[in-house]
Structures are given as C-alpha cells and as structure tokens.
Motif scaffolding. Structure first.
Motif, PDB file in Angstrom:
ATOM      1  N   SER A 236       0.854  -1.310  -0.303  1.00  0.00           N
ATOM      2  CA  SER A 236       0.009  -0.074   0.107  1.00  0.00           C
ATOM      3  C   SER A 236       0.851   1.415  -0.146  1.00  0.00           C
ATOM      4  O   SER A 236       1.954   1.207   0.621  1.00  0.00           O
ATOM      5  N   GLU A 237       0.273   2.578  -0.555  1.00  0.00           N
ATOM      6  CA  GLU A 237       1.205   3.512  -0.647  1.00  0.00           C
ATOM      7  C   GLU A 237       1.268   4.013   0.635  1.00  0.00           C
ATOM      8  O   GLU A 237       2.551   4.532   1.038  1.00  0.00           O
ATOM      9  N   GLU A 238       0.524   3.906   1.639  1.00  0.00           N
ATOM     10  CA  GLU A 238       0.484   4.599   2.969  1.00  0.00           C
ATOM     11  C   GLU A 238       1.727   3.876   3.824  1.00  0.00           C
ATOM     12  O   GLU A 238       2.442   4.524   4.369  1.00  0.00           O
TER      13      GLU A 238
ATOM     14  N   LYS B 121       0.039   0.121 -12.137  1.00  0.00           N
ATOM     15  CA  LYS B 121      -0.804  -1.061 -12.322  1.00  0.00           C
ATOM     16  C   LYS B 121      -2.017  -1.307 -11.195  1.00  0.00           C
ATOM     17  O   LYS B 121      -3.018  -1.805 -11.506  1.00  0.00           O
ATOM     18  N   TYR B 122      -1.686  -1.072  -9.966  1.00  0.00           N
ATOM     19  CA  TYR B 122      -2.844  -0.909  -8.946  1.00  0.00           C
ATOM     20  C   TYR B 122      -2.975   0.418  -8.361  1.00  0.00           C
ATOM     21  O   TYR B 122      -3.526   0.292  -7.115  1.00  0.00           O
ATOM     22  N   ALA B 123      -3.030   1.288  -9.164  1.00  0.00           N
ATOM     23  CA  ALA B 123      -3.125   2.602  -8.476  1.00  0.00           C
ATOM     24  C   ALA B 123      -4.647   2.788  -8.230  1.00  0.00           C
ATOM     25  O   ALA B 123      -5.140   3.483  -6.992  1.00  0.00           O
ATOM     26  N   ASP B 124      -5.754   2.051  -8.800  1.00  0.00           N
ATOM     27  CA  ASP B 124      -6.997   2.215  -8.403  1.00  0.00           C
ATOM     28  C   ASP B 124      -7.429   1.730  -6.970  1.00  0.00           C
ATOM     29  O   ASP B 124      -8.446   1.766  -6.229  1.00  0.00           O
ATOM     30  N   THR B 125      -6.304   0.745  -6.408  1.00  0.00           N
ATOM     31  CA  THR B 125      -6.637   0.375  -4.961  1.00  0.00           C
ATOM     32  C   THR B 125      -5.669   1.104  -4.112  1.00  0.00           C
ATOM     33  O   THR B 125      -5.500   0.420  -3.169  1.00  0.00           O
ATOM     34  N   GLY B 126      -5.045   2.108  -4.632  1.00  0.00           N
ATOM     35  CA  GLY B 126      -3.995   2.615  -3.656  1.00  0.00           C
ATOM     36  C   GLY B 126      -2.882   1.806  -3.487  1.00  0.00           C
ATOM     37  O   GLY B 126      -2.213   1.915  -2.163  1.00  0.00           O
ATOM     38  N   GLN B 127      -2.299   0.823  -4.337  1.00  0.00           N
ATOM     39  CA  GLN B 127      -1.248   0.016  -4.027  1.00  0.00           C
ATOM     40  C   GLN B 127       0.039   0.294  -5.165  1.00  0.00           C
ATOM     41  O   GLN B 127      -0.393   0.594  -6.332  1.00  0.00           O
TER      42      GLN B 127
END
Length: 390
Positions: free
Chosen positions: A199-201, A359-365
């Motif tokens: 996750s980005e966080e 690639k997984y930007a829509d899920t914040g990853q």
C-alpha cells in the motif's frame, strides 16, 4: 528462560529417553507391548515438540526482520565508498530505498544507473540480496544439501556419465584405457519471478521496514518454487530436479508402503564412495511411515537427534524432509538417497526489482515485479538413487 529454549531442552531430554528405551530392548525378544506403547507416546510427543520449535523459530525470525528499521544517521558518508562494489555503496542503497518508497526521480535515476536491468527495474543492493539469499537458504532444503555457486554468465559444466575404471598392470605393461564419459550440462539460469503489492501508505511510512517485509514475502514464495524446481523440475524453463536426473535404485514391493528391505536395497544401490556423506530426502508424510519401521528384532530404526535443529537419522544416515518430494503412491519416486553435494545449483548474480506505479493505482497500491535467475542439475547421476513405488 525463553519458551523456545525450554522446548529445545525438553526435546533433548525426550530424545535421550528414547535412545535409552531402544538400548534396553531385548535383542532376542524385541520390544515388549509396554515398550512399544512408550515408544509411540514419546515419538508423538517428539513430533509435536519439533512442530512447536519450528513455529517459534520462524516467528522469532519474522519479528527480528520487522524490527530491523535502518537508521539513516548511522550510514557511512558517500565518500567512504571507495573500493566498494557498485551495489554495496551507501549511495546505491539510499537511491534504491528512495526508488522503492517514492519512485524514480532525477537523483535516484543517476544513483541507480549501474544497476539498470534490460527488462526494466534495478538490481537490489548487496545488503538486500544477502538477506534475500539467507532467507532462501532457510526455506529451501536443497540449498543446504546441494553445492551452490554464483555465476555472472551461463556456464557449460560437464556432467559425468561414466567415471571409467582403473586396473592392475604388470611391471612395464600397458595402462588400460578407460576414459571418463561426459555429457554437457548447460546451466541456463532460468527466470523465477512474482508480482507483489504494497500500500502507498506503508511505503510513505518511514518507520515501516520495507526491506524486511519484501524479504519475508520473497522467502515464503520464491522458496517453495525453488524447492519444487530443484527436486522435481522437468528442465523446461526451470531447473532439472534431482529426482528426475537420479537413477532408480530400487522399485518398492508395494505401491502404498515402504519396507525395511526396500530402504536397505536403496542404500546399497548407491556406491560406497557416495554413501560417505549421503542422506535421505522425502516428503513429511513419508517420514511418518518410516518412523514406524522396525528392525527384525522389533527395534525402531528411526533415530531422533539429541539436539533441536539437527536432522534425525535412519539407519545412521541423516534424514531431511521437503514437501517437494512425491508422496508414496503408484509409480512415484517417494524417497531419494545419496550424496546431494553432487547436485549443483548455479545462481545468476543479482536480484532485480521493478516498481509499477500505475498497475494497482485504483486500489492505492504499488506493484513490485521481482525476479531472480537460477538453475540446478545433478552432475553425477549415480551419486543419488531413488525408490520408486510399484
């Protein structure tokens, strides 16, 4: 006293009691009913202790890795990097961690130039690679048993098909001609990889040990894949497994069981020169069967080690387990025995990682494509033999 140490001491005492029990068995009459019941109870308790010890050791390793948060203040200055390998410098390490946490910037790209991979991504720093390799050594039994080397390019290593023979000769007589027959083994360095998400966080949290987390995931997923390749791989875009290249030393009498005679015949199908440092390899369920085997006078043949972490033995030979081995079933190679140092694992130096922002930007990853290259082959086919079920 820690719980792990307490369990290890209990295991040592129990193993010693089992040895005493076996030593007290009457060689003529064999085990009494009472002794058999005692053995079964102690064997079950030992198995349970082994599982508890294994789980606690893994937990301690995970906690240790997650607690190792690098302290930037303690890193050497860039001018202290003289004579270091490119991937071992503080500049490269700092740049790679910035890349993992935040992506590519002009400064990061400049710092990582030496590690750019043709497929995209960068070579992980030396400190990361050492930790990743250490985790694989813990997860992959074959890496402990085999001979492991690192290469920077594909190699063609000769595989011995026939060692030839020597003979007695008369004084002044002719020497017998007996050439070693070789087959050429090309070590192709097959690619093993996976995609993982963070996750980005978490990436933005400086207190999160990203190296420890990636190392944990790497070991738990690359490890089993490597093990299956080194044991039963078919050589198609993967290593050629040891049981695939090893000769069949014995065909069991049954398709669903292993007997004492089967094991003895398997051992003696391997030449004595390779039995000097030989060991067994089997699936855990197969081990369960072999722990119940007894000699003709009723004495259990399984010998529990007196120290946790040291392999148990069978008929004096160390025994290792891996879930990559085939189970006891018709036609399967359920047991391998021999000198596993004759199996060569060749790692291509460098583990590569590519950050995927979208690639997984829509899920914040953020995605990370991780890959390494390795190969494995048995250099001398007669050094290891397998037991094949009927």
């Amino acid at each position: 006293m820690s719980k792990l140490l307490d369990l290890q001491q209990k295991r040592g005492k129990l193993a010693a009691q089992m040895r005493t029990l076996v030593d007290n068995v009457d060689e003529v009459k064999g085990m009494t009913t009472e002794q058999e019941d005692q053995w079964k109870t102690m064997d079950s308790d030992l198995n349970a202790l082994d599982k508890q010890i294994e789980n606690l050791e893994k937990m301690e390793e995970i906690e240790a890795r997650l607690g190792e948060v690098p302290d930037p203040a303690k890193r050497p200055e860039p001018n202290a990097n003289t004579n270091k390998k490119p991937f071992a410098t503080a500049e490269y390490l700092n740049g790679f961690e910035q890349y993992v946490r935040g992506g590519v910037t002009t400064d990061v790209k400049a710092a990582l130039t030496v590690g750019t991979d043709s497929e995209g991504g960068y070579t992980v720093p030396d400190s990361w690679e050492k930790e990743l390799v250490a985790v694989l050594e813990d997860e992959v039994v074959m890496r402990e048993l085999a001979t492991v080397v690192t290469s920077t390019n594909d190699k063609k290593i000769p595989i011995t098909v026939d060692n030839g023979t020597a003979g007695w000769i008369d004084e002044g007589g002719s020497y017998p001609e007996s050439d070693i027959v070789f087959g050429i083994g090309a070590f192709e360095a097959w690619k093993l990889g996976r995609m993982l998400k963070v996750s980005e966080e978490l990436l933005q949290d400086s207190g999160f040990n990203i190296q420890g987390e990636i190392t944990r995931i790497f070991g738990e997923t690359f490890g089993p894949a490597e093990e299956f390749g080194f044991v039963v791989g078919d050589g198609v875009k993967k290593p050629t497994g040891v049981t695939v290249m090893a000769d069949v030393g014995k065909t069991a009498a049954s398709s669903t069981a292993i007997t004492y005679d089967d094991v003895v015949d398997l051992i003696h199908s391997v030449r004595s020169v390779y039995r000097k440092r030989a060991s067994f390899l089997a699936k855990d369920s197969t081990v369960g069967m072999m722990r119940k085997l007894k000699s003709t006078d009723g004495i259990p043949l399984w010998q529990p080690s007196l120290q946790a972490g040291t392999p148990d033995s069978f008929l004096g030979y160390k025994f290792r387990t891996t879930e990559a081995m085939q189970e006891v079933a018709s036609g399967n190679k359920s047991l391998a025995f021999g000198d596993f140092k004759k199996y060569r694992i060749v790692d291509r130096s460098g583990v590569f990682m590519q950050r995927l922002n979208e690639k997984y930007a829509d899920t914040g990853q953020i995605g990370f494509r991780t890959r390494k290259r390795t190969e494995g082959k048995l250099l001398i086919s007669e050094a290891i033999k397998t037991l094949r079920q009927a």
